[in-house]
Motif scaffolding. Structure first.
Motif, PDB file in Angstrom:
ATOM      1  N   ARG A  68       0.815  -1.193   0.000  1.00  0.00           N
ATOM      2  CA  ARG A  68       0.000   0.000   0.000  1.00  0.00           C
ATOM      3  C   ARG A  68       0.853   1.249   0.000  1.00  0.00           C
ATOM      4  NH1 ARG A  68      -3.831   0.422   4.623  1.00  0.00           N
ATOM      5  NH2 ARG A  68      -1.913   0.849   5.710  1.00  0.00           N
ATOM      6  N   THR A  69       0.302   2.321  -0.515  1.00  0.00           N
ATOM      7  CA  THR A  69       0.937   3.608  -0.319  1.00  0.00           C
ATOM      8  C   THR A  69       0.566   4.110   1.063  1.00  0.00           C
ATOM      9  OG1 THR A  69      -0.973   4.714  -1.273  1.00  0.00           O
ATOM     10  CG2 THR A  69       0.845   4.248  -2.751  1.00  0.00           C
ATOM     11  N   LYS A  84      -2.507  10.650   0.997  1.00  0.00           N
ATOM     12  CA  LYS A  84      -3.695  11.001   0.236  1.00  0.00           C
ATOM     13  C   LYS A  84      -3.914  12.494   0.187  1.00  0.00           C
ATOM     14  CE  LYS A  84      -6.829  10.688   4.171  1.00  0.00           C
ATOM     15  NZ  LYS A  84      -6.064  10.278   5.293  1.00  0.00           N
ATOM     16  N   ASP A  88       5.860   4.070   3.568  1.00  0.00           N
ATOM     17  CA  ASP A  88       4.412   3.885   3.582  1.00  0.00           C
ATOM     18  C   ASP A  88       4.010   2.914   4.689  1.00  0.00           C
ATOM     19  OD1 ASP A  88       4.060   1.087   2.541  1.00  0.00           O
ATOM     20  OD2 ASP A  88       5.038   1.930   0.787  1.00  0.00           O
ATOM     21  N   GLU A 122      -7.469   4.083  -7.655  1.00  0.00           N
ATOM     22  CA  GLU A 122      -6.105   3.636  -7.454  1.00  0.00           C
ATOM     23  C   GLU A 122      -6.033   2.113  -7.504  1.00  0.00           C
ATOM     24  OE1 GLU A 122      -7.056   7.419  -5.355  1.00  0.00           O
ATOM     25  OE2 GLU A 122      -7.881   5.389  -5.269  1.00  0.00           O
ATOM     26  N   THR A 151      -1.489  -1.588  -4.887  1.00  0.00           N
ATOM     27  CA  THR A 151      -0.400  -0.662  -4.581  1.00  0.00           C
ATOM     28  C   THR A 151      -0.819   0.542  -3.766  1.00  0.00           C
ATOM     29  OG1 THR A 151      -0.755   0.534  -6.667  1.00  0.00           O
ATOM     30  CG2 THR A 151       0.843  -1.276  -6.699  1.00  0.00           C
ATOM     31  N   SER A 152      -2.090   0.693  -3.497  1.00  0.00           N
ATOM     32  CA  SER A 152      -2.586   1.925  -2.891  1.00  0.00           C
ATOM     33  C   SER A 152      -3.591   1.650  -1.775  1.00  0.00           C
ATOM     34  CB  SER A 152      -3.261   2.781  -3.971  1.00  0.00           C
ATOM     35  OG  SER A 152      -4.070   3.781  -3.407  1.00  0.00           O
ATOM     36  N   ASP A 197      -1.610   3.995 -10.288  1.00  0.00           N
ATOM     37  CA  ASP A 197      -0.896   3.347  -9.192  1.00  0.00           C
ATOM     38  C   ASP A 197      -1.115   3.970  -7.821  1.00  0.00           C
ATOM     39  OD1 ASP A 197       0.172   1.345 -10.716  1.00  0.00           O
ATOM     40  OD2 ASP A 197       2.018   2.432 -11.165  1.00  0.00           O
ATOM     41  N   SER A 198      -1.249   5.288  -7.756  1.00  0.00           N
ATOM     42  CA  SER A 198      -1.219   5.953  -6.445  1.00  0.00           C
ATOM     43  C   SER A 198      -2.320   6.988  -6.297  1.00  0.00           C
ATOM     44  CB  SER A 198       0.135   6.645  -6.250  1.00  0.00           C
ATOM     45  OG  SER A 198       0.262   7.749  -7.135  1.00  0.00           O
ATOM     46  N   TRP A 199      -2.567   7.351  -5.040  1.00  0.00           N
ATOM     47  CA  TRP A 199      -3.511   8.445  -4.766  1.00  0.00           C
ATOM     48  C   TRP A 199      -2.999   9.745  -5.366  1.00  0.00           C
ATOM     49  CZ3 TRP A 199      -2.932  13.145  -2.446  1.00  0.00           C
ATOM     50  CH2 TRP A 199      -4.118  13.879  -2.249  1.00  0.00           C
ATOM     51  N   GLU A 200      -1.715  10.013  -5.215  1.00  0.00           N
ATOM     52  CA  GLU A 200      -1.157  11.263  -5.707  1.00  0.00           C
ATOM     53  C   GLU A 200      -1.443  11.441  -7.199  1.00  0.00           C
ATOM     54  OE1 GLU A 200       0.392   9.142  -3.789  1.00  0.00           O
ATOM     55  OE2 GLU A 200       1.136  10.248  -2.039  1.00  0.00           O
TER      56      GLU A 200
END
Length: 370
Positions: A2-3, A8, A81, A185, A189-190, A225-228
């Motif tokens: 997870r990220t 977030k 993370d 996401e 990975t997130s 892949d990510s929230w960002e």
């Protein structure tokens, strides 16, 4: 896996950058012999080390108040993370890098408890913590610290311009009216991606969630892949997304995202530019625990007590963009005015998550990503 759970919020990053790493741990030890965990148990060390994911944040004056009241100075050891941080502690079980671990949530709780990572401790004031967050109430191996809701956010301007009602539920997201509008996401990975997947499992069941995701895929859901990336690059309602000329007006984020859009806007708008589809939310609960083998056990216990004190609980919302678990703690006016109230979030029992998480994620990946 997870990220970091609270990367977030771009505001958490902004706040950390503004304070600087040394300011965040600004009550950090000047004792060179502390070596991370504050000396040996019973050595009289005045440093207590909090191991956390990268997004732990607290006001310097709040940490200073803890030092003034207890004599202990907090050293914050950030470890990437949430998943990576937990893995590192499991690998060093019995000889931890710190005294208290903060950041394990209900999606990974069973894994942490099954590993024997924590020494039981019933924190002072635990009776003031909401009962539905005390998932280890019988053994007190972890203490609830905060909650947050993973939810679909929407760009108000987009839906107003299109004269289209924003979605309110999981079912809505699969309707033709919202084709090619949602970005989420990767659940592998997130953290918000995983939470959103768990929300669909809770809503549609072990078999039904797969059919639901087939519908979402057919309806043009985009996975990143990510929230960002999802929030700041793909979502048209965020400050970053507007700058990037993003074209997705629906994103998986958090119920606390709209207040952040207001807080960091210059000038601050009278209304949040984003809204929350409250029928799509999954409740996360985040915990802290006294690490097995902690060198400063007394300091660790004092810190756990402080983390559920009203003072710390009321400091969290505008630092980590989460909700307090202590019933008497008040939310800031910004949260009250611009945040979304989620009355009925979905949830999944930690032991069920532990048993099925990998299978759910693998099935999801084969359906949606591959």
């Amino acid at each position: 896996m997870r990220t970091t759970r609270r990367t977030k919020q771009f505001a958490a990053t902004a706040a950390a950058a503004a304070l600087g790493v040394t300011a965040l741990a600004g009550c950090g030890s000047s004792d060179k012999s502390a070596s991370g965990s504050g000396g040996t148990k019973g050595s009289g060390s005045k440093t207590v080390t909090l191991v956390s994911h990268d997004s732990f944040n607290a006001s310097p004056d709040v940490l200073k108040e803890f030092t003034e009241k207890t004599g202990y100075t907090v050293k914050v050891l950030k470890s990437g993370d949430a998943g990576v941080a937990l893995n590192q502690e499991i690998l060093t079980k019995g000889s931890p890098r710190g005294d208290v671990f903060f950041g394990v949530d209900n999606t990974l709780l069973s894994r942490a408890l099954d590993s024997g990572l924590f020494t039981p401790y019933e924190a002072k004031g635990i009776d003031q913590v909401a009962a539905d967050t005390r998932l280890d109430a019988a053994k007190h191996r972890v203490t609830p610290i905060d909650t947050g809701d993973i939810c679909v956010n929407y760009d108000k301007k987009y839906f107003a311009d299109k004269k289209l009602a924003p979605p309110r539920s999981f079912d809505d997201l699969a309707k033709p009216a919202y084709k090619n509008l949602l970005v989420t996401e990767n659940a592998a990975t997130s953290s918000p991606g995983l939470g959103f997947l768990l929300g669909t499992v809770a809503t549609y069941g072990d078999k039904g969630y797969q059919d639901y995701w087939k519908k979402l895929k057919s309806n043009g859901v985009k996975v990143v892949d990510s929230w960002e990336q999802a929030y700041n690059e793909e979502f048209s309602g965020s400050a970053g997304g507007r700058k990037a000329k993003a074209d997705r007006p629906l994103v998986v984020s958090y119920a606390s995202s709209p207040p952040v859009e207001v807080l960091y806007a210059k000038p601050q708008p009278a209304e949040a530019p984003t809204g929350v589809a409250t029928g799509t939310c999954f409740r996360q609960i985040e915990f802290a625990g006294l690490l097995d083998g902690a060198k400063n056990e007394a300091g660790g216990k004092a810190l756990l007590d402080f983390l559920i004190s009203k003072r710390f609980q009321e400091d969290m919302p505008l630092n980590m963009f989460v909700n307090p678990v202590v019933k008497s703690a008040k939310l800031p006016e910004l949260f009250m005015k611009f945040g979304a109230t989620v009355d009925r979030p979905t949830t999944v029992a930690p032991d069920r998550i532990s048993k099925n998480r990998e299978q759910w994620v693998q099935s999801w990946s084969s359906l949606v990503v591959k």
